[in-house]
Design an enzyme around this catalytic site. Structure first.
Site, mmCIF file in Angstrom:
data_model
loop_
_atom_site.group_PDB
_atom_site.id
_atom_site.type_symbol
_atom_site.label_atom_id
_atom_site.label_comp_id
_atom_site.label_asym_id
_atom_site.label_seq_id
_atom_site.Cartn_x
_atom_site.Cartn_y
_atom_site.Cartn_z
ATOM 1 N N TYR A 52 3.729 -6.399 -2.413
ATOM 2 C CA TYR A 52 2.353 -6.650 -1.964
ATOM 3 C C TYR A 52 1.840 -8.022 -2.411
ATOM 4 C CZ TYR A 52 2.166 -1.537 -1.244
ATOM 5 O OH TYR A 52 2.402 -0.252 -0.855
ATOM 6 N N LYS A 77 6.054 -0.710 -7.442
ATOM 7 C CA LYS A 77 7.277 -0.350 -6.727
ATOM 8 C C LYS A 77 8.291 -1.487 -6.754
ATOM 9 C CE LYS A 77 4.209 2.023 -3.508
ATOM 10 N NZ LYS A 77 3.022 1.165 -3.714
#
Length: 294
Positions: A52, A77
């Site tokens: 992200y 993640k």
């Protein structure tokens, strides 16, 4: 850990809030105030990812909020380009440094890679190592189908605590949720309000809005709530963990205001009936390490 939201107990005893803030596609400059606002509004779960590009800003938002770190459940993640054992461990250290934290509450593999299984499995084994070393509270996966979960379980030792998947009223993932129940895996919903159907217009459900469905708007009117609040409450009634994304302060506050009403089993079933069984996100069964670089 205290939380205004109900807690879900993971399969290793760790507790995770049932509702959190997701920051997928949140621009870095808007992520700091979004996280700070969410935490001040009562959120205690923040979900980000290396891919992200806003882990640093998530950490800054946490610090600015003034909320005690031990009261916040932080997830990030591992991206596919860092799959493999040693590379996964290095990537974890990088994420932790960007966040400015000394531990994570949940670490997830961002995608399965069934067409190149060795790095995928090695990355999960690295996550198992992080768990054993006490550097993460729990580990899990994202976007794993029933078959891919079983494949991973056959080659590793720790049952994922969480599987974060596309899940909304147009794609309710009944079979997967049943398997999760058998295995003790918590289902976490990304795109819980079905937003992926609006921004991926080429998808099978592209252009449709869950929030405009008559059954949802009728229930919203009945309960004096917004359509989004009704859908988030639907996730809660199913014992799912939802992570809606927003950078708008009023939406962040609105999304969290879902704990003062409930839906009946019949109302939940009526929303279930919107299911199309069609996935709008990428097909997990055909992902390769370079899938998202093409």
């Amino acid at each position: 850990m205290t939380s205004p939201a109900p807690l879900l107990k993971l399969n290793n005893g760790v507790e995770m809030p049932t509702l959190g803030l997701g920051v997928f596609q949140s621009p870095p400059e808007e992520t700091v105030p979004a996280v700070e606002t969410a935490l001040k509004d009562g959120y205690r779960l923040i979900d980000t990812a290396a891919a992200y590009g806003n882990e640093k800003e998530v950490g800054e938002g946490i610090r600015r909020s003034g909320v005690d770190r031990d009261d916040i459940f932080v997830t990030t993640k591992l991206w596919l380009t860092d799959y493999g054992y040693d590379s996964a461990l290095r990537a974890f250290d990088t994420s932790l440094a960007k966040l400015g934290l000394d531990h994570l509450d949940l670490y997830l593999l961002h995608q399965p890679v069934p067409l190149e299984p060795e790095p995928w499995v090695a990355a999960y084994k690295a996550a198992e190592r992080l768990l054993a070393d006490g550097r993460v509270g729990a580990i899990g996966v994202c976007n794993h189908t029933p078959g891919l979960l079983r494949t991973l379980l056959d080659r590793t030792d720790v049952v994922p605590a969480v599987n974060q998947v596309e899940l909304h009223p147009y794609f309710i993932q009944r079979e997967l949720r049943e398997l999760h129940g058998e295995l003790g895996v918590i289902t976490q919903s990304w795109s819980p309000l079905g937003g992926i159907n609006r921004y991926r217009t080429q998808a099978p459900n592209g252009g449709r809005s869950v929030l405009e469905e008559p059954v949802v708007t009728m229930l919203a009117d009945q309960y004096g709530k917004t359509a989004a609040q009704v859908v988030l409450r639907w996730h809660i009634e199913h014992s799912l963990c939802a992570i809606p994304k927003s950078v708008k302060a009023h939406r962040i506050e609105e999304n969290f205001d879902v704990f003062d009403f409930s839906l009946t089993p019949e109302e939940v079933a009526a929303i279930d009936a919107l299911d199309t069984s069609l996935r709008s996100g990428p097909d997990p069964e055909i992902i390769r390490l370079d899938t998202f670089n093409r």
